[in-house]
Design an enzyme around this catalytic site. Structure first.
Site, PDB file in Angstrom:
ATOM      1  N   GLU A   1      20.980 -17.496   1.472  1.00  0.00           N
ATOM      2  CA  GLU A   1      19.777 -16.721   1.178  1.00  0.00           C
ATOM      3  C   GLU A   1      19.010 -17.380   0.052  1.00  0.00           C
ATOM      4  O   GLU A   1      19.614 -17.986  -0.843  1.00  0.00           O
ATOM      5  CB  GLU A   1      20.152 -15.292   0.744  1.00  0.00           C
ATOM      6  CG  GLU A   1      19.984 -14.250   1.830  1.00  0.00           C
ATOM      7  CD  GLU A   1      18.528 -13.866   2.099  1.00  0.00           C
ATOM      8  OE1 GLU A   1      17.649 -14.753   2.123  1.00  0.00           O
ATOM      9  OE2 GLU A   1      18.284 -12.681   2.307  1.00  0.00           O
TER      10      GLU A   1
ATOM     11  N   ASP B   1      18.000  -9.443  -4.109  1.00  0.00           N
ATOM     12  CA  ASP B   1      17.352  -8.517  -5.034  1.00  0.00           C
ATOM     13  C   ASP B   1      18.215  -7.250  -5.097  1.00  0.00           C
ATOM     14  O   ASP B   1      19.239  -7.229  -5.770  1.00  0.00           O
ATOM     15  CB  ASP B   1      15.937  -8.274  -4.484  1.00  0.00           C
ATOM     16  CG  ASP B   1      15.029  -7.526  -5.423  1.00  0.00           C
ATOM     17  OD1 ASP B   1      15.432  -7.242  -6.549  1.00  0.00           O
ATOM     18  OD2 ASP B   1      13.887  -7.213  -5.025  1.00  0.00           O
TER      19      ASP B   1
ATOM     20  N   LYS C   1      18.663 -11.843  -8.479  1.00  0.00           N
ATOM     21  CA  LYS C   1      18.105 -10.833  -9.405  1.00  0.00           C
ATOM     22  C   LYS C   1      19.179  -9.779  -9.611  1.00  0.00           C
ATOM     23  O   LYS C   1      19.065  -8.656  -9.111  1.00  0.00           O
ATOM     24  CB  LYS C   1      16.872 -10.194  -8.780  1.00  0.00           C
ATOM     25  CG  LYS C   1      15.701 -11.111  -8.607  1.00  0.00           C
ATOM     26  CD  LYS C   1      14.524 -10.282  -8.103  1.00  0.00           C
ATOM     27  CE  LYS C   1      13.328 -11.146  -7.859  1.00  0.00           C
ATOM     28  NZ  LYS C   1      12.237 -10.378  -7.243  1.00  0.00           N
TER      29      LYS C   1
ATOM     30  N   PHE D   1       8.664 -10.291  -9.545  1.00  0.00           N
ATOM     31  CA  PHE D   1       8.357 -10.990  -8.308  1.00  0.00           C
ATOM     32  C   PHE D   1       8.084 -12.458  -8.597  1.00  0.00           C
ATOM     33  O   PHE D   1       7.260 -12.794  -9.435  1.00  0.00           O
ATOM     34  CB  PHE D   1       7.151 -10.344  -7.626  1.00  0.00           C
ATOM     35  CG  PHE D   1       7.091 -10.672  -6.181  1.00  0.00           C
ATOM     36  CD1 PHE D   1       7.880  -9.977  -5.271  1.00  0.00           C
ATOM     37  CD2 PHE D   1       6.290 -11.701  -5.710  1.00  0.00           C
ATOM     38  CE1 PHE D   1       7.866 -10.294  -3.932  1.00  0.00           C
ATOM     39  CE2 PHE D   1       6.271 -12.026  -4.364  1.00  0.00           C
ATOM     40  CZ  PHE D   1       7.058 -11.325  -3.480  1.00  0.00           C
ATOM     41  N   VAL D   2       8.789 -13.332  -7.928  1.00  0.00           N
ATOM     42  CA  VAL D   2       8.614 -14.767  -8.157  1.00  0.00           C
ATOM     43  C   VAL D   2       8.200 -15.454  -6.854  1.00  0.00           C
ATOM     44  O   VAL D   2       8.437 -14.934  -5.765  1.00  0.00           O
ATOM     45  CB  VAL D   2       9.908 -15.428  -8.692  1.00  0.00           C
ATOM     46  CG1 VAL D   2      10.352 -14.776  -9.986  1.00  0.00           C
ATOM     47  CG2 VAL D   2      11.024 -15.372  -7.676  1.00  0.00           C
TER      48      VAL D   2
END
Ligand code: XMP
Ligand code: MG
Length: 204
Positions: free
Chosen positions: A116, A120, A148, A169-170
């Site tokens: 992946e 998150d 994360k 958010f990146v």
């Protein structure tokens, strides 16, 4: 393994406003990513020698990481992909995703490594791992480039991990905002104005 976050916005590489507009800060540089991907590939090559693993990724974000990781392996491996639908916010809360492209390879009895780009809450990965486990692979492990961990709702054992990320958010290195920024060679933080003005659910 190095796990360093850095680089203020004035170090954005090159002078490519079309590519980098809306990026506030570089979190991991191209070189940091390259080194970490090489370290992950070394560990995977060591652990999977003689096992011909099937390496599975979820389209589309993972293809950048997957391509670099696989070229750094020193063992033979096979590749397959699945694709999942965009989720509504309600479905997302329940971790539901719809497979829109299934594997082409039977995985029963195979050593499967699931790759992946980012984890998150862990809901998506949990759902996909359950699906794969039901097909009775000989083994099933997870490799994630960006974690994360502070946003995690479900505990998922991650055997190979690249970097920690803050709960923001990146974009870049495969990660997109509305399909933009995937082809940035680094990973960066999006300016809040860009994100707030265009909020949407995101998948893949
Ligand atoms: P969960 O919460 O289920 O979500 O672990 C994983 C999926 O959410 C997407 N995601 C992101 N995509 N930048 C992105 O471009 C991010 O910062 C981000 N955080 C989560 C991604 O599709 C991942 O598979
Ligand atoms: Mg996306």
């Amino acid at each position: 393994m190095k796990n360093k976050r850095s680089s203020p916005v004035d170090e954005l590489p090159g002078d490519h406003p079309e590519l980098t507009s809306g990026i506030r800060q570089v979190l991991y540089t191209e070189e940091q990513i390259r080194q970490q991907v090489a370290a992950l590939a070394q560990a995977i090559s060591r652990d999977y020698t003689g096992r011909n693993p099937l390496i599975i990724g979820v389209l589309k974000g993972v293809v950048f990481f997957m391509a670099d990781l696989l070229r750094a392996l020193t063992i033979s491996a096979e590749v397959d992909f699945i694709a999942v639908s965009s989720y509504t916010s309600e479905a997302r809360e329940r971790g539901m995703v719809r497979l829109v492209k299934d594997l082409e390879t039977p995985i029963s009895g195979r050593h499967v490594l699931f790759i992946e780009d980012v984890i998150d809450t862990g809901l998506t990965l949990h759902y996909l791992l359950q699906n794969l486990r039901a097909r009775q692979p000989a083994s099933l492990e997870v490799c994630v480039l960006f974690d994360k961990s502070s946003s995690r709702l479900l505990n998922i054992p991650i055997k190979y991990k690249g970097f920690d990320l803050p709960p923001y958010f990146v974009v870049g290195y495969g990660l997109d905002f509305r399909e933009k920024y995937r082809n940035l060679p680094f990973v960066g933080l999006l300016s809040p104005e860009v994100f707030e003005n265009n909020k949407t659910t995101n998948q893949g």
